[in-house]
Scaffold this motif. Structure first.
Motif, PDB file in Angstrom:
ATOM      1  N   UNK A   1       9.537  -2.664  -7.524  1.00  6.79           N
ATOM      2  CA  UNK A   1       8.179  -2.492  -7.445  1.00  6.79           C
ATOM      3  C   UNK A   1       7.491  -3.959  -7.514  1.00  6.79           C
ATOM      4  N   UNK A   2       6.866  -4.423  -6.736  1.00  7.31           N
ATOM      5  CA  UNK A   2       6.448  -5.833  -6.858  1.00  7.31           C
ATOM      6  C   UNK A   2       5.105  -5.856  -7.838  1.00  7.31           C
TER       7      UNK A   2
ATOM      8  N   UNK B   1       0.895  -1.209  -0.094  1.00  7.22           N
ATOM      9  CA  UNK B   1      -0.018   0.058   0.013  1.00  7.22           C
ATOM     10  C   UNK B   1       0.815   1.415  -0.189  1.00  7.22           C
ATOM     11  N   UNK B   2       1.895   1.268  -0.725  1.00  8.48           N
ATOM     12  CA  UNK B   2       2.886   2.200  -0.669  1.00  8.48           C
ATOM     13  C   UNK B   2       2.238   3.508  -1.684  1.00  8.48           C
ATOM     14  N   UNK B   3       1.584   4.626  -1.421  1.00  4.40           N
ATOM     15  CA  UNK B   3       1.044   5.324  -2.243  1.00  4.40           C
ATOM     16  C   UNK B   3       2.268   6.235  -3.032  1.00  4.40           C
ATOM     17  N   UNK B   4       2.165   6.486  -4.300  1.00  5.34           N
ATOM     18  CA  UNK B   4       3.178   6.957  -5.075  1.00  5.34           C
ATOM     19  C   UNK B   4       4.621   6.150  -5.059  1.00  5.34           C
TER      20      UNK B   4
ATOM     21  N   UNK C   1      -0.164   2.848  -6.299  1.00  9.99           N
ATOM     22  CA  UNK C   1      -0.090   2.214  -4.869  1.00  9.99           C
ATOM     23  C   UNK C   1       0.774   1.023  -5.362  1.00  9.99           C
ATOM     24  N   UNK C   2       2.038   0.923  -4.632  1.00 10.95           N
ATOM     25  CA  UNK C   2       2.864  -0.130  -4.997  1.00 10.95           C
ATOM     26  C   UNK C   2       3.107  -1.138  -3.890  1.00 10.95           C
ATOM     27  N   UNK C   3       3.440  -2.379  -4.091  1.00 10.62           N
ATOM     28  CA  UNK C   3       4.225  -3.213  -3.498  1.00 10.62           C
ATOM     29  C   UNK C   3       5.553  -2.953  -3.564  1.00 10.62           C
ATOM     30  N   UNK C   4       6.206  -2.638  -2.305  1.00 12.30           N
ATOM     31  CA  UNK C   4       7.669  -2.418  -2.374  1.00 12.30           C
ATOM     32  C   UNK C   4       8.584  -3.495  -1.943  1.00 12.30           C
ATOM     33  N   UNK C   5       9.353  -3.980  -2.645  1.00 14.59           N
ATOM     34  CA  UNK C   5      10.466  -5.135  -2.179  1.00 14.59           C
ATOM     35  C   UNK C   5      11.746  -4.578  -2.074  1.00 14.59           C
ATOM     36  N   UNK C   6      12.213  -4.547  -0.891  1.00 16.32           N
ATOM     37  CA  UNK C   6      13.785  -4.140  -0.399  1.00 16.32           C
ATOM     38  C   UNK C   6      14.392  -5.466  -0.042  1.00 16.32           C
ATOM     39  N   UNK C   7      15.489  -5.398  -1.074  1.00 18.71           N
ATOM     40  CA  UNK C   7      16.314  -6.680  -0.946  1.00 18.71           C
ATOM     41  C   UNK C   7      17.867  -6.205  -0.754  1.00 18.71           C
TER      42      UNK C   7
END
Lengths: 592, 592
Positions: free
Chosen positions: B249-250, B195-198, B263-269
């Motif tokens: 961005x997932x 739910x990461x807006x922008x 609205x993104x799913x964000x993957x931090x790797x």
């Protein structure tokens, strides 16, 4: 992805313990023993869970498409429709003379809730057909009935209702579609109709459009409107399909919801039509079906709330988030389930008490419709006609509100389409609008129904409530938590009616400004009455040593919740009504 | 297609005649003469009407798309964003040290309403950036501020907030994203945020993600959460952009609305991040921005209702349907405009009285935020902190409700996406959920804010209302239609607070079951107070011989409507609260 399990236990409770249908003297009700209703509802529930519910999201995502003049329904709809037909579900409460099963309307209503909850957009194809069936059944000639009804009962042919035009919805007197008489007794229909649900699709051999139009030279306004049968394919004398009629789909509307239903702009270009019923009496013909059509929309409203509630409840039991402030409930888990939190409870109890109350209200209304039709009971018909705008307006407003509440339980996930809760809210939204926007329902209630037959039916309603209150004044399950609350709410409703009588004659705006509040008050009183009757039935079952104690105690607790926390809304509505029209009408249109 | 015209006259009325900003002793407020505010609001209004509003439907229809790891915003967004930047709009209330214009927060709020009304999804890109800017401004080192703030003030770089994970939203203690310390003082961030807006887009050179994560070995639960700056592109020492960080961005979520925002799913790797503020104090760092963030969401709620109302009003004046029951108003036309009908009026007055009351409430709240910041006034800060859950929860619930009401004015057309009214409702829906779902706001209000500093701020609130009531007891414009109503509502609110105090200590559920109702009561009292203040100001203007009489008389009439027909809702809420927790908590989870 949401799931659906039909609330069969709850439906049986209303049918057999509250309404006691099989003890009724309404013809056909003697068949409604619990073995039968249970078997029918179980079977409907199976199709709903296994076939229709999984297609609900498909319909929403894919929608319908128009290609080269042909409308295609979403993947799987056609096969599901075949299954519905093969199971005889479309014929359940239709006339055996035309292939129907002749079951009472009330059973059709219960099955209807199950189908609508699982897939509202899909169910509209059969629903609209049933409406068109009823119109032809009530107003058609013998020949028309023989020609169209058997195919419509089986849904080999489906039906539509064509009322709205771009410039007129509520005010049909402005209608422009015209019907020109031909030498052979038929008419040529020309005009554009919009918002035509199930207007065209690929699931039936033929589509029987019922179209309102004006015959040139007839009276002005609504008095010059006639109703026509306009088939997609002309039916030959031997019943086979002949020429394609001169009608086409202008476009499919992009809507907020019910994407699985093809809402069409229909263009009639000299299409062949046949007068249904009397010339210039088209509005009256439509009105005879209105009670059932509007009850059906009220049902859609609460049925969406019902399936939304079922899923919200499951989510609230499953999702772990935060801890119970009064002590951990799930010490082995990382958090407690959402359902421990009081505000989540409040939300769930709002939903539960509404849905179960609404279900009883609509089934009761259906029994009155059966009573009116099958016993020619004018009092029952008058009573249900009075309550129809309440069933439609109140249950759809609250149905949408509660679908939104259910969505809220999911937090952020409720806003993501994948979870399906948005669809319930978006689909429910239309029920507040179509079949007469809810403001029009309020106007119908206050401007027309209250005064029908000299106010006889509203007085009968109050007498009925009064009799119930008197009869149960000392009932151990009711006397503290139901009777005083219902008495107060009913008093508020009467006071509002009195206010309208005293002020509305001088200034209609004093009554009409309060019409929406009155509709909601009336809805609360009806649900309050239903809850009192359900609590009584639950108490009787417990007294009788019912094995399923939890069901009955939960029923009483849910009723108490409604009486304590929802019913007092009548006070606020009354306060608003008693301000009269002045605050509402204070500004000139230019001053806004 | 909806249009938008900024309500500049109404904003100036609140700023200059109700709040009298330029007479205030808050630093910077002396600049807020009406010439200045008018020029700024006019200019903002022009961009909103000409550039942003026409893109609102485009954003909704096209949405954002993810292709090969790159997010593309809808057609026209990029150009509009450039225009926003070039006009200096993103820098309006930012610190001049970093390129900002240093205007008071209240002016940013007024401009914010204009931009949000015209295109909520679009405005979120700059809005989120402003939030991230504030966090770095409050908690960053000098180096961090120098590195990031100038670019964020200009929106060459945008910002995001990363809190939620799939299994935790409200309960952030369950967070799993981890931050492993590196030798160079940076951290490697690993985890998934949703739910990461922008979250990603093509409108800025770099994106500065603020990410909550846990440093291994830290305290359990929320006490072990830290806040990190995680740029999409690592910033070199000279300020140029270096390597792409290990984040991606997932997917882009399919939502009910605000489609124009990605609205993104964000993957931090193992992404490189820099600690912002103190270790393990990430929640506290987020909380310092919470008042502004939540006020901003409350603003979104009523701003959607505002634009929806504007369009519904125009439609009601334009659409001809039916006749005025008290006498034809448009004899030359085929029907009267919708606005003649009392129930349409009721609906429009509900909307108007809410929107204008909410606007005043939010601008007042903004002035308290300025007062807190610029005068280090702890009382002002305490008061606005108390009201923040009300601003967020009440204004978004009512904002959505009124956007739905506005949609209803359009009848069937309201359900068709082409008309744009559905979008206002769908967009507004998220405001009830994000930045703390409204049930959480109610919990914050009753479970935390009421008791803050020994209840000092809520007592101050009641004292303030009391003082107003006393001071204006005999005011000719207020004594009959405002003072008694506000007194009663305030009394109801106090009674509810008393009920919580007397019962909540023994059983917290007795208080928490009523928290949602309390939040709504509080909102009504605040809007009631705002309306009384506005009526007073309008009366003063009329006494002073103002030329624009209609504006002021309409203001008083609208206020009267709110006091007569909305404020009495406090009685119902109090009745619900006083039932305590028993009806709400009666069922065990298994009994539902």
């Amino acid at each position: 992805m949401p799931t659906y399990t039909a609330p069969i236990q709850d439906m049986n409770f209303v049918l057999h313990e509250v309404l006691k249908v099989s003890e009724s003297n309404i013809p056909g009700y003697d068949e409604l023993e619990s073995d039968l209703t249970n078997a029918v509802l179980e079977e409907a529930g199976k199709i709903a869970s296994d076939v229709l519910a999984p297609l609900n999201a498909v319909g929403d995502t894919e929608g319908c498409r128009l290609e080269n003049g042909v409308v295609y329904t979403p993947t799987g709809f056609k096969e599901a429709f075949e299954q519905l037909k093969e199971g005889g579900w479309t014929a359940l409460d239709c006339d055996p003379e035309y292939g129907g099963q002749g079951m009472p309307y009330i059973l059709g209503t219960a099955v209807g809730e199950i189908f609508v909850s699982s897939n509202m957009a899909f169910n509209m194809y059969a629903g609209l057909t049933h409406g068109a069936y009823s119109a032809i059944h009530a107003h058609g000639t013998d020949e028309q009935k023989q020609t169209y009804l058997p195919k419509m009962v089986s849904c080999d042919w489906t039906g539509t209702m064509n009322l709205t035009e771009p410039h007129c919805g509520t005010d049909l007197g402005l209608m422009r579609t015209k019907a020109e008489p031909q030498d052979d007794g038929s008419y040529k229909i020309t005009g554009q109709k919009i918002f035509i649900s199930a207007g065209d699709h690929d699931m039936s051999e033929n589509i029987i459009h019922l179209v309102l139009a004006k015959i040139p030279g007839g009276p002005e306004g609504v008095k010059g409107i006639s109703l026509f049968i306009v088939p997609k394919f002309i039916v030959n004398e031997d019943g086979s399909l002949g020429d394609r009629n001169s009608l086409s789909v202008g476009k499919i509307e992009e809507k907020m919801g019910i994407h699985g239903n093809s809402t069409c702009v229909m263009d009639y270009d000299g299409a062949t039509g046949y007068l249904l019923g009397d010339m210039h009496k088209g509005m009256r013909a439509m009105f005879t079906m209105m009670n059932e059509a509007r009850l059906g929309v009220g049902l859609q409203g609460y049925a969406q709330a019902a399936v939304a509630y079922e899923n919200a409840l499951a989510y609230a039991k499953d999702r772990l988030q935060g801890r119970d402030v009064t002590g951990t409930k799930n010490p082995d888990g990382p958090a407690d389930p959402l359902i421990v939190h009081p505000d989540i409870r409040r939300n769930l109890m709002d939903q539960k008490s509404f849905v179960e109350g609404a279900r009883a209200f609509v089934l009761w209304g259906s029994s009155l419709i059966d009573q009116g039709h099958k016993l020619n009971d004018k009092d029952a018909e008058g009573l249900v006609s009075l309550m129809i705008p309440v069933i439609k307006g109140f249950l759809t407003d609250k149905g949408f509100e509660n679908a939104v509440n259910a969505q809220q339980v999911y937090g952020g996930h409720g806003y993501i389409e994948e979870w399906g809760m948005s669809q319930f809210a978006r689909d429910a939204r239309i029920t507040m609008i179509y079949e007469g926007a809810n403001g029009v329902q309020a106007l119908d209630l206050v401007g027309r129904k209250l005064a029908t037959d000299g106010g006889k039916h509203v007085m009968a309603f109050f007498e009925m409530v009064k009799a119930f209150l008197k009869e149960n004044a000392e009932h151990p399950a009711l006397k503290d938590d139901f009777i005083p609350q219902l008495k107060q709410a009913s008093k508020d409703l009467q006071a509002a009616g009195m206010f309208f009588m005293q002020n509305g004659m001088k200034n209609p705006n004093d009554a009409l400004s309060g019409s929406y509040d009155f509709m909601h008050m009336f809805g609360h009183v009806c649900l309050g009455l239903m809850w009192a009757r359900m609590a009584k039935a639950a108490h009787d079952a417990l007294e009788g040593g019912a094995s399923n104690k939890e069901f009955y105690t939960a029923k009483i607790a849910t009723g108490r919740y409604y009486m304590a926390r929802q019913l007092p809304a009548t006070r606020l509505h009354l306060a608003r009504i008693e301000t009269g029209g002045d605050p509402v009408m204070a500004l000139d249109a230019e001053e806004f």
